[in-house]
Design an enzyme around this catalytic site. Sequence first.
Site, PDB file in Angstrom:
ATOM      1  CG  HIS A 153      -1.672  -1.253   1.438  1.00 25.29           C
ATOM      2  ND1 HIS A 153      -2.881  -1.544   0.856  1.00 25.29           N
ATOM      3  CD2 HIS A 153      -1.322  -2.342   2.162  1.00 25.29           C
ATOM      4  CE1 HIS A 153      -3.270  -2.763   1.234  1.00 25.29           C
ATOM      5  NE2 HIS A 153      -2.339  -3.267   2.023  1.00 25.29           N
ATOM      6  CB  SER A 274      13.142  23.081 -14.829  1.00 25.65           C
ATOM      7  OG  SER A 274      12.370  24.261 -14.981  1.00 25.65           O
ATOM      8  CE  LYS A 280      11.144  20.442 -11.147  1.00 31.30           C
ATOM      9  NZ  LYS A 280      10.241  19.658 -10.321  1.00 31.30           N
ATOM     10  CD  GLU A 287       8.577  12.561 -15.312  1.00 28.41           C
ATOM     11  OE1 GLU A 287       7.729  13.139 -14.632  1.00 28.41           O
ATOM     12  OE2 GLU A 287       9.482  13.168 -15.909  1.00 28.41           O
TER      13      GLU A 287
END
Length: 455
Positions: A153, A274, A280, A287
């Site tokens: 979980h 970024s 970043k 992804e």
Amino acid sequence: MWGGRFAGGPAAVMERINASIDFDRRLYAQDIAGSKAHCAMLVRQGIIGQQDGDAILAGLDQIEREIAEGRFAFSTALEDIHMNIEARLKEIAGEAAGRLHTARSRNDQVATDFKLWVRDAVDGLDRDLRDLLAALLDQAERHAATVMPGMTHLQPAQPVTFGHHLMAYVEMLSRDRGRLADCRKRLNECPLGAAALAGTSFQIDRAMTSRTLGFDRPAANSLDAVSDRDFACEFLSAGAILAVHLSRLAEEIVLWCSDGFRFIGLSDAFTTGSSIMPQKRNPDAAELIRAKAGRVIGAFNALLIVLKGLPLTYGKDMQEDKEPTFEAADSLSLCVVAMTGMLRDMTVNEEAMRRATEAGFITATDLADWLVRALGLPFREAHHVTGALVRLAETKGCGLAELTLADMRTVEPRLTEDVYDVLGVDRSVASRTSFGGTAPDNVRQAVAAARERLR
Ligand code: ARG
């Protein structure tokens, strides 16, 4: 090619909807290999003459070079790869070229080409997967004893080793290889010689063409041979499961390198910055791997939907089998190779992983097991006692190991000092020696066994 019956040409839009050359040119090498095998067989069987056969084979060699070197002029008017090659063969070999299509149809031709292509894709993907497995095994071995919170979980559940976690993916990807191998085995029957759908009246030797093209045997039913696309469905099905596995690992990588975890670091080579936020470092490769599963699953879905309800045998619908398959094969290979690079470069923050095991009373199960072993409690009761100890620690704002023995005895008076031995995470993972468990020695053995299988 089939103009004898026609007085007019196709509408421009007909040509556009009908043509497949923009994508099926990727079949050129397989198409030429199939034609060569067919030609050699026709000569051997005395169906066409030796001279014609030689002219055809030389012409096909030349065309293969022209295409490989980017010197071939593909034509939409010629519809597909089969007719583009045949038309060029006519320019090169003249009269003889017209004999190649004896005892053959584009229906068995395209089925053969596409099978050969999918077979190559399976083999290529398997090679990519072996590299990925090798990368996982190297990291798993390095981190056989690195503790981290095992989750259910997405909550800390029990301590595990990072090596053990990575080895879970070794199991998953090994099953993917098995599925691909299984698909390849069933795929390997040759459609060539089924002709349009009914077989042919020429005395062809299907065993010969099958052998030449590396198939195990000719496909047994001509109707099935030209309309079967199971092999592509199986490839996409195995591919979709593989893509899901890659996506799950990609998601874990995204989590692990996020600020909340900081379990791993990704290299410059597999991240991006970024344009506005200088601090970043984004896990774009992970992804994209996570997202590309959508394409592969979509491709599988698309092909099944194209095929459902198609009457036997060939229908032009089946030309729509190629783009999803090509696209899925490209995405799968890209994802596997990117994942391999990302994992090879990945750095592991052992400190952060260990610190994370300190949250969530992660050795509570070890404590319950100790109550069973040392005090002879039934597990259900041990579970209850441990729950009460967790509650106590929670109210005191400390971990289980920070409770004093006196505090603990308010819950269960028979507790002894020995209980502290099982509350450490290293002891916990080292004790999980059951087959398939997370103990570091188990992980090392699993790595060695997987390496053996990979060789
Ligand atoms: N381009 C076609 C395909 O990919 C080749 C087979 C065409 N056969 C036919 N009878 N029209 O399916």
